[in-house]
Each structure stands twice: as structure tokens, then as C-alpha cells.
Design a protein around this motif. Structure first.
Motif, PDB file in Angstrom:
ATOM      1  N   ALA A  29       3.617  13.909 -42.782  1.00 58.90           N
ATOM      2  CA  ALA A  29       3.628  15.270 -43.348  1.00 58.90           C
ATOM      3  C   ALA A  29       2.832  15.306 -44.647  1.00 58.90           C
ATOM      4  O   ALA A  29       2.092  16.269 -44.912  1.00 58.90           O
ATOM      5  CB  ALA A  29       5.064  15.724 -43.581  1.00 58.90           C
ATOM      6  N   ALA A  30       2.965  14.260 -45.474  1.00 53.12           N
ATOM      7  CA  ALA A  30       2.246  14.225 -46.750  1.00 53.12           C
ATOM      8  C   ALA A  30       0.740  14.159 -46.510  1.00 53.12           C
ATOM      9  O   ALA A  30      -0.046  14.789 -47.232  1.00 53.12           O
ATOM     10  CB  ALA A  30       2.692  13.022 -47.577  1.00 53.12           C
ATOM     11  N   VAL A  31       0.323  13.427 -45.478  1.00 49.72           N
ATOM     12  CA  VAL A  31      -1.105  13.343 -45.166  1.00 49.72           C
ATOM     13  C   VAL A  31      -1.625  14.710 -44.740  1.00 49.72           C
ATOM     14  O   VAL A  31      -2.680  15.173 -45.188  1.00 49.72           O
ATOM     15  CB  VAL A  31      -1.367  12.296 -44.053  1.00 49.72           C
ATOM     16  CG1 VAL A  31      -2.840  12.304 -43.656  1.00 49.72           C
ATOM     17  CG2 VAL A  31      -0.944  10.912 -44.516  1.00 49.72           C
ATOM     18  N   MET A  32      -0.869  15.407 -43.894  1.00 51.77           N
ATOM     19  CA  MET A  32      -1.305  16.732 -43.432  1.00 51.77           C
ATOM     20  C   MET A  32      -1.399  17.703 -44.602  1.00 51.77           C
ATOM     21  O   MET A  32      -2.350  18.480 -44.696  1.00 51.77           O
ATOM     22  CB  MET A  32      -0.319  17.284 -42.373  1.00 51.77           C
ATOM     23  CG  MET A  32      -0.316  16.534 -41.043  1.00 51.77           C
ATOM     24  SD  MET A  32      -1.965  16.226 -40.339  1.00 51.77           S
ATOM     25  CE  MET A  32      -2.486  17.882 -39.888  1.00 51.77           C
ATOM     26  N   ARG A  33      -0.414  17.619 -45.518  1.00 46.96           N
ATOM     27  CA  ARG A  33      -0.441  18.504 -46.702  1.00 46.96           C
ATOM     28  C   ARG A  33      -1.687  18.227 -47.528  1.00 46.96           C
ATOM     29  O   ARG A  33      -2.350  19.136 -48.003  1.00 46.96           O
ATOM     30  CB  ARG A  33       0.806  18.268 -47.563  1.00 46.96           C
ATOM     31  CG  ARG A  33       2.004  19.115 -47.183  1.00 46.96           C
ATOM     32  CD  ARG A  33       3.023  19.175 -48.326  1.00 46.96           C
ATOM     33  NE  ARG A  33       3.418  17.851 -48.816  1.00 46.96           N
ATOM     34  CZ  ARG A  33       4.357  17.102 -48.239  1.00 46.96           C
ATOM     35  NH1 ARG A  33       5.011  17.538 -47.177  1.00 46.96           N
ATOM     36  NH2 ARG A  33       4.672  15.923 -48.744  1.00 46.96           N
ATOM     37  N   CYS A  34      -1.999  16.928 -47.677  1.00 48.03           N
ATOM     38  CA  CYS A  34      -3.154  16.545 -48.484  1.00 48.03           C
ATOM     39  C   CYS A  34      -4.432  17.104 -47.865  1.00 48.03           C
ATOM     40  O   CYS A  34      -5.289  17.640 -48.566  1.00 48.03           O
ATOM     41  CB  CYS A  34      -3.215  15.024 -48.593  1.00 48.03           C
ATOM     42  SG  CYS A  34      -4.845  14.413 -49.029  1.00 48.03           S
ATOM     43  N   LEU A  35      -4.575  16.983 -46.543  1.00 48.73           N
ATOM     44  CA  LEU A  35      -5.786  17.459 -45.879  1.00 48.73           C
ATOM     45  C   LEU A  35      -5.906  18.981 -46.034  1.00 48.73           C
ATOM     46  O   LEU A  35      -6.995  19.520 -46.237  1.00 48.73           O
ATOM     47  CB  LEU A  35      -5.760  17.075 -44.398  1.00 48.73           C
ATOM     48  CG  LEU A  35      -5.820  15.562 -44.128  1.00 48.73           C
ATOM     49  CD1 LEU A  35      -5.664  15.269 -42.638  1.00 48.73           C
ATOM     50  CD2 LEU A  35      -7.135  14.968 -44.642  1.00 48.73           C
ATOM     51  N   LYS A  36      -4.758  19.652 -45.969  1.00 51.06           N
ATOM     52  CA  LYS A  36      -4.756  21.107 -46.118  1.00 51.06           C
ATOM     53  C   LYS A  36      -5.182  21.472 -47.547  1.00 51.06           C
ATOM     54  O   LYS A  36      -6.028  22.336 -47.760  1.00 51.06           O
ATOM     55  CB  LYS A  36      -3.348  21.639 -45.824  1.00 51.06           C
ATOM     56  CG  LYS A  36      -3.273  23.119 -45.607  1.00 51.06           C
ATOM     57  CD  LYS A  36      -2.029  23.475 -44.787  1.00 51.06           C
ATOM     58  CE  LYS A  36      -1.936  24.984 -44.576  1.00 51.06           C
ATOM     59  NZ  LYS A  36      -1.349  25.670 -45.739  1.00 51.06           N
ATOM     60  N   ASP A  37      -4.590  20.765 -48.532  1.00 49.14           N
ATOM     61  CA  ASP A  37      -4.936  21.011 -49.944  1.00 49.14           C
ATOM     62  C   ASP A  37      -6.424  20.797 -50.177  1.00 49.14           C
ATOM     63  O   ASP A  37      -7.038  21.448 -51.023  1.00 49.14           O
ATOM     64  CB  ASP A  37      -4.163  20.056 -50.870  1.00 49.14           C
ATOM     65  CG  ASP A  37      -2.682  20.394 -50.891  1.00 49.14           C
ATOM     66  OD1 ASP A  37      -2.314  21.441 -50.315  1.00 49.14           O
ATOM     67  OD2 ASP A  37      -1.899  19.596 -51.457  1.00 49.14           O
ATOM     68  N   ALA A  38      -7.001  19.834 -49.451  1.00 41.21           N
ATOM     69  CA  ALA A  38      -8.416  19.523 -49.644  1.00 41.21           C
ATOM     70  C   ALA A  38      -9.302  20.523 -48.899  1.00 41.21           C
ATOM     71  O   ALA A  38     -10.523  20.374 -48.861  1.00 41.21           O
ATOM     72  CB  ALA A  38      -8.701  18.106 -49.157  1.00 41.21           C
ATOM     73  N   GLY A  39      -8.688  21.538 -48.300  1.00 39.17           N
ATOM     74  CA  GLY A  39      -9.450  22.576 -47.613  1.00 39.17           C
ATOM     75  C   GLY A  39      -9.967  22.127 -46.257  1.00 39.17           C
ATOM     76  O   GLY A  39     -10.867  22.765 -45.697  1.00 39.17           O
ATOM     77  N   ARG A  40      -9.398  21.029 -45.732  1.00 36.20           N
ATOM     78  CA  ARG A  40      -9.873  20.539 -44.441  1.00 36.20           C
ATOM     79  C   ARG A  40      -9.012  21.103 -43.316  1.00 36.20           C
ATOM     80  O   ARG A  40      -8.342  20.386 -42.578  1.00 36.20           O
ATOM     81  CB  ARG A  40      -9.847  19.004 -44.419  1.00 36.20           C
ATOM     82  CG  ARG A  40     -10.745  18.355 -45.442  1.00 36.20           C
ATOM     83  CD  ARG A  40     -12.199  18.779 -45.285  1.00 36.20           C
ATOM     84  NE  ARG A  40     -12.746  18.380 -43.999  1.00 36.20           N
ATOM     85  CZ  ARG A  40     -13.593  17.372 -43.829  1.00 36.20           C
ATOM     86  NH1 ARG A  40     -14.009  16.695 -44.867  1.00 36.20           N
ATOM     87  NH2 ARG A  40     -14.030  17.070 -42.635  1.00 36.20           N
ATOM     88  N   ASP A  41      -9.048  22.428 -43.168  1.00 38.41           N
ATOM     89  CA  ASP A  41      -8.271  23.051 -42.102  1.00 38.41           C
ATOM     90  C   ASP A  41      -8.774  22.591 -40.734  1.00 38.41           C
ATOM     91  O   ASP A  41      -8.045  22.623 -39.750  1.00 38.41           O
ATOM     92  CB  ASP A  41      -8.330  24.571 -42.212  1.00 38.41           C
ATOM     93  CG  ASP A  41      -7.618  25.058 -43.471  1.00 38.41           C
ATOM     94  OD1 ASP A  41      -6.614  24.423 -43.849  1.00 38.41           O
ATOM     95  OD2 ASP A  41      -8.090  26.023 -44.092  1.00 38.41           O
ATOM     96  N   ASP A  42     -10.054  22.140 -40.720  1.00 44.10           N
ATOM     97  CA  ASP A  42     -10.614  21.660 -39.447  1.00 44.10           C
ATOM     98  C   ASP A  42      -9.881  20.416 -38.943  1.00 44.10           C
ATOM     99  O   ASP A  42      -9.985  20.071 -37.769  1.00 44.10           O
ATOM    100  CB  ASP A  42     -12.106  21.348 -39.620  1.00 44.10           C
ATOM    101  CG  ASP A  42     -12.344  20.357 -40.750  1.00 44.10           C
ATOM    102  OD1 ASP A  42     -11.724  20.514 -41.827  1.00 44.10           O
ATOM    103  OD2 ASP A  42     -13.141  19.414 -40.562  1.00 44.10           O
ATOM    104  N   LEU A  43      -9.160  19.745 -39.842  1.00 46.98           N
ATOM    105  CA  LEU A  43      -8.444  18.536 -39.428  1.00 46.98           C
ATOM    106  C   LEU A  43      -6.974  18.836 -39.105  1.00 46.98           C
ATOM    107  O   LEU A  43      -6.182  17.931 -38.858  1.00 46.98           O
ATOM    108  CB  LEU A  43      -8.521  17.468 -40.521  1.00 46.98           C
ATOM    109  CG  LEU A  43      -9.938  16.979 -40.853  1.00 46.98           C
ATOM    110  CD1 LEU A  43      -9.904  16.001 -42.018  1.00 46.98           C
ATOM    111  CD2 LEU A  43     -10.579  16.336 -39.631  1.00 46.98           C
TER     112      LEU A  43
END
Lengths: 237, 361
Positions: free
Chosen positions: A171-185
Motif C-alpha cells: 500500500a505504501a508503494v502504491m501511495r508513493c507512486l500516486k504521490d509521484a504523479g505516476r497514475d499510469d502505474l
């Protein structure tokens, strides 16, 4: 899994709990004590307990496995010093296994897994320990990456490459990717990875030729110390 | 007849990784091996011991060093009757490495574990070279400690006084650092002091004007800093000589008082004064202390230098004495960064680092 050793002790003091596991041909005996400060007090008695339960004299151990990190430096040193001390006492090889390596189940046909663990947890200094674990549960070099580096690593390891993703805290990894604007991931699948003393013991058991170099804690960072300007510039010898 | 007991000792509380095998028997004490790996080089550029670097070096070297100690003693681990390790006071990261290794050996060989107070190792170190002959007055003066202890018997220690801030060796190190001299500071300062004028600068003699045996050395270091700021690095030898004389004056005066107190509490016997710790290597300080002992009709002795500084022989020795007395430690024993030798008294009247966690040493 083919084993080259039958009785193997696994030690994990890298995280918040102190865990030991004894692998025998008949069963696996595990013991855990929770608490970051418990390691020093608990480890030796836990080991004594599992040996007693299996009715196994320490000298009958074939091998010792220890999780080398990354993790709390104090915890790692307690575990590695203990494993090496026991290896010395019973004259057996000590095999180091990283937390990442110990956290995924690899079959011969399994694709590699990029294992991700939180390192520094507080932004803006947030970072991650990443290691790709391949055949035989052997990992490549452990790296520390920041949020942007994590996104890149996830893209590189993504479905296209055939590498799977796993994390101690998906969950923390997904949050980080979202925060980084990587919605594509956002559609990435990240499995749960859990370090395990028992798996470390199994990996060590399956190691054909243990390294002759005893394991060291996997610190991942140089010691936090600055050379003294006075001494460094001094010409007096 | 007393049976021989052989103990493996481990010392990792500061910047020396050390292992030793000591045998205690009817014929006395024999040090069968005594090996040490100094980390001086590892810490040199930092101008002092860095705890994290020390801890890393201990875990890397300790098992190899134990192997060497056993091989030099021509023994296998199976002929060891117990394993002793320093469990405090000291740099906690390193102490953990030594104690954890000792616990593992204890489990692996099913042999007793003896957790040893590092200070007690020093306090009993005269026993490495001859009969202990309790009681005696000990001045432990090293990089980490400076205290007067009445050593009454095994396990019975009374601290008469101690530094309230820096240890003497620490003051030497810091002075060397201020002057840009290499570490460890003791030998560097002593070498230059020989060429200097000890009366060149009038440095303070802290706490000499007050009763009691407590000492303070941090003010000396500050005074040295002021001089360095004033006169630059021109007169380094004079600064060293003046500093060393001030330290010798303080130690000699306090030792005189300590011997007076000790004599009063042990009437009718000739007092024995023992100096242990790395600072005892300093010739001027040693001479002054010996002269003081002579004046007060105390015998004077100091263990050989290799057992004055941190070493594992003294830990094995203290462990063997406790084992012989039927004492051993549980596997759950914890490290103690703070662990005064006279626990109860120090908790009541901490002179050094008191507070929530108790007295430091």
C-alpha cells in the motif's frame, strides 16, 4: 527444494521482532518475540528453546542462516554476531541472506521479483530498499532509491520485463507512486513480501557452496561520521 | 586441590576488539593467549572514536580474533569452561557484538556465560600478574574513566571519587585534537611535553580547592583552547608540558587524599595503591603517583601496559573468578551502557551523568 544441509537454524533480528526457525527433515520449529529492543535479551534463549524442542544438540546443526539486512543496525549486529559466534562454536558455515531474499518464495520456474522495502519513511527524505531476487532466491545488489527512482525501477521491472513486484508494504508503494504523479502505474500488481527466518534457513539449506567469507550486516550506507578538519589538514605526524 | 578452570574472554566496549584465554588454577593465573585488534587507524581521520565505525569493525573481526586466541592457546573450544564478555559500561553497539557472540558460544557449547563489568575487569587486573591481596586502593585512569576505588574483595567495590566530566585520557585526546596532534592523544602530548616548558602557561587545577575526591578535567581542555586561540600553534610543546603538569598535580593531590581515607578505613595494615588504565603509561604521571605512594608508605604497582589498556585477558580473568565463586549470567542478560561498579552507592549519589537512566560509571 533440494537440500545440501538437513538441520539449519535461521535467525532474523533485522526488524521489529526477533525470530528464529529450526529446519529439520521432519518439521520447522519457529519462535518469535515482538519488540525492537527484545533482540539482545531474547535471541539466545529462543535458539536454545528451538534446539531443545527438536531435541537437537547444537553440534548436530549442519548450517546457520542469518538475515543480514537491511534493517536496524543494532539488530543486524546482534543477529550476525550471534550467528557467527554459533558457527564458530559448532564449526559450521554461516550463510547470510538478505531480508528481501528471505521474503519471496522462488520456484525454479519463477520469474525474478523486484522486492521493495521502506527505508526512510518520512518525506521529503523518503527512500526505499530495492533488490531483484532471482533463481535460487539470490538477489542482485541491494540499492536505496528515492521516490522517483522507485517509480523508474517499477517501470523497468514492470509486466513487460516479466519481473514481478513485491513489497513488505504494498500500500505504501502504491501511495508513493500516486504521490509521484505516476497514475499510469496504478494498475501494477504488488504482492506482499514477508521476511522469514524459516525461508532464510531453507535458502541456506539449498545453497550448494556456501561462501567462505562470513556474512556481514548489509548496512546499505556508510557510517554517519565526518572527518575532523583539524586532523585532516594537520601535517604533524 | 583446586581444579583448573579455563575461560575465554571477549572485550568490545570501545575501539579495541580483543579475545583472550585465561586459566585459573592451584598454581595461580596463566594468560594462555591475549590477542587484540586495534581500530586506531579506522578512527584516525575523525579525531576520535566513532561509535558506528567501532561497532562495524567489532562484528567483522571478533570471530576471527577468537579463533586466533584459541589457536595461540593451543586449545579447542571444547576445553573452555566458560565464556566471559564485557556487557558494559561502554559504547553500546560494540558491547552488543561481544555479548551476542559470547551468548552464541555459550549456547553452542552448553558452557556458562559470565557477563563482566568492564570496570571490574580493570579493578581486578592486578591479579593477572600476581596474587590479588585484597584490599587495595585502585586509581583507574583511562580514556573512558577516572576514579578511585577501594577494592575490598571480589564483588565488593567502593568508589571513593571520580571525575565529574571528562576522563583524563579523554582530556589528553581533546588537547591533542585542539593542537592538531595525532590520536590517541596521550602519547602525542607526552612526546611533545618532553621538549616543552611546563611553567610556560598557568593552567587551572580544577577542584583542588574543594574537599573530597571528585575531579574535573573539562575546564583544562577549555583553558588549552583559549591558549591555542591566543598564541596559535607556535608553542605546542609548552602547551603540552603545562597541560600534563596540571593533570599530574591534580591526580597526585587527589591520590594523596584517597590514600589518607583508605588508610583510615584500613588501620594497622600497609596500604597498597594500584594504578590501572592507559594513562598509567604516562611516565610523568606515573612517577608523581609513585612518589606520592612512597611518601605515604603505600606500596605502588601498575599492571604491565598491555593489561592497563583495554584487553580481554582482564575480562577472562574476572569471569573466571566469578565462575569459581559459583556465579554465572542468564542468557537473557542485557548490555548496560551505564553500569557503575558500586551500583547502589552510585545510584544514590551519581557524580557523573546521573538522571533518569542512572549513573554512567
Amino acid at each position: 527444494m533440494t537440500g545440501f544441509a538437513r538441520y539449519v537454524l535461521g535467525v532474523d533480528t533485522a526488524g521489529d521482532a526477533c525470530s528464529v526457525a529450526l529446519l529439520t527433515p521432519a518439521c520447522v520449529i519457529e519462535r518469535t518475540v515482538e519488540g525492537r529492543t527484545a533482540h539482545n535479551a531474547a535471541l539466545a534463549s529462543l535458539v536454545k528453546d528451538v534446539l531443545a524442542q527438536a531435541d537437537l544438540p547444537p553440534a548436530k546443526l549442519d548450517r546457520i542462516a542469518v538475515i543480514t539486512g537491511p534493517g536496524s543496525f543494532a539488530g543486524l549486529r546482534i543477529g550476525v554476531a550471534f550467528a557467527r559466534g554459533l558457527g564458530l562454536a559448532v564449526d559450521r558455515d554461516v550463510v547470510g541472506v538478505s531480508r528481501h531474499e528471505s521474503s519471496v518464495e522462488m520456484l525454479d520456474s519463477s520469474p525474478p521479483v523486484l522486492v521493495i522495502a521502506p527505508a526512510r519513511r518520512r518525506p521529503p527524505d523518503r527512500s526505499w530498499w530495492v533488490q531483484t531476487v532471482g533463481a535460487g532466491n539470490i538477489g542482485d545488489e541491494l540499492r536505496e532509491v528515492e521516490d522517483a527512482g522507485l517509480a523508474q525501477a517499477c517501470v523497468a521491472a514492470g509486466p513487460a520485463s516479466g519481473t514481478r513486484l513485491a513489497s513488505f508494504d504494498p500500500a505504501a508503494v502504491m501511495r508513493c507512486l500516486k504521490d509521484a504523479g505516476r497514475d499510469d502505474l496504478g494498475a501494477l500488481t504488488i504482492d506482499v513480501a514477508t521476511p522469514s527466518a524459516a525461508r532464510a534457513a531453507r535458502i541456506a539449506a539449498a545453497t550448494r557452496y556456501p561462501s567462505s567469507r562470513p556474512p556481514m550486516p548489509l548496512y546499505g550506507r556508510p557510517p554517519d561520521a565526518t572527518p575532523s578538519p583539524v586532523i585532516a589538514s594537520s601535517s604533524i605526524s | 586441590m583446586m581444579q583448573d578452570i579455563t575461560v575465554l574472554g571477549i572485550e568490545t566496549s570501545c575501539d579495541e576488539t580483543a579475545a583472550a584465554v585465561v586459566r585459573l588454577g592451584a598454581s595461580g593465573v596463566r594468560v594462555l593467549s591475549d590477542v587484540i585488534a586495534s581500530q586506531v587507524e579506522d578512527h584516525a581521520v575523525y579525531g576520535g572514536v566513532v561509535p558506528e565505525i567501532a561497532a562495524r569493525a567489532h562484528v567483522e573481526r571478533l570471530d576471527g580474533l577468537i579463533r586466533r586466541a584459541l589457536s595461540e592457546a593451543q586449545l579447542s573450544l571444547s576445553s573452555i569452561h566458560g565464556v566471559a564478555a564485557t556487557s558494559g559500561p561502554g559504547l553500546i553497539g560494540g558491547v552488543m557484538v561481544g555479548l551476542s557472540t559470547a551468548k552464541a558460544i555459550s549456547v553452542g557449547l552448553n558452557t556458562p556465560l559470565i557477563a563482566v563489568n568492564h570496570l571490574e575487569g580493570h579493578a581486578l587486573s592486578p591479579g593477572l600478574v600476581g596474587p590479588l591481596g585484597f584490599p587495595y586502593l585502585l586509581l583507574l585512569v583511562s580514556g573512558g574513566h577516572c576514579q578511585f576505588i577501594a577494592v575490598e574483595s571480589l564483588g565488593s567495590y567502593r568508589r571513593l571519587g571520580s571525575t565529574i566530566d571528562d576522563a583524563v585520557g579523554e582530556a589528553f585526546d581533546k588537547t591533542a585534537k585542539l593542537l592538531g596532534l595525532p590520536q590517541p592523544g596521550g602519547p602525542s602530548v607526552e612526546r611533545l611535553a618532553r621538549q616543552g616548558d611546563a611553567t610556560a602557561f598557568n593552567l587551572p587545577r580544577p577542584l583542588l580547592d574543594r574537599p573530597g575526591l571528585d575531579m574535573s578535567f573539562s575546564g583544562l581542555k577549555t583553558a588549552v583552547r583559549r591558549i591555542v586561540e591566543e598564541v596559535g600553534s607556535e608553542r605546542t610543546a609548552d602547551v603540552c608540558a603545562s597541560f600534563q603538569l596540571a593533570v599530574a598535580d591534580v591526580l597526585a593531590a587527589k591520590a594523596e587524599r584517597a590514600m589518607g581515607l583508605f588508610a583510615k578505613s584500613h588501620p594497622g595494615e600497609r596500604g597498597r595503591f594500584v594504578v590501572a588504565g592507559g594513562v598509567a603509561a604516562n611516565a610523568q604521571i606515573r612517577e608523581r603517583l609513585k612518589a606520592t605512594a612512597d611518601t605515604l608508605d603505600f606500596t605502588f604497582s601498575a599492571p604491565p601496559m598491555r593489561w592497563c589498556t583495554d584487553n580481554a585477558a582482564m575480562i577472562a580473568h574476572a569471569g573466571a573468578l566469578h565462575l569459581l565463586a559459583g556465579r554465572k549470567s542468564p542468557l537473557t542478560i542485557e548490555v548496560r551502557a551505564r553500569w557503575p561498579l558500586d551500583g547502589a552507592a552510585a545510584d544514590h549519589a551519581p557524580v557523573h551523568g546521573g538522571g533518569r537512566k542512572g549513573a554512567r560509571a
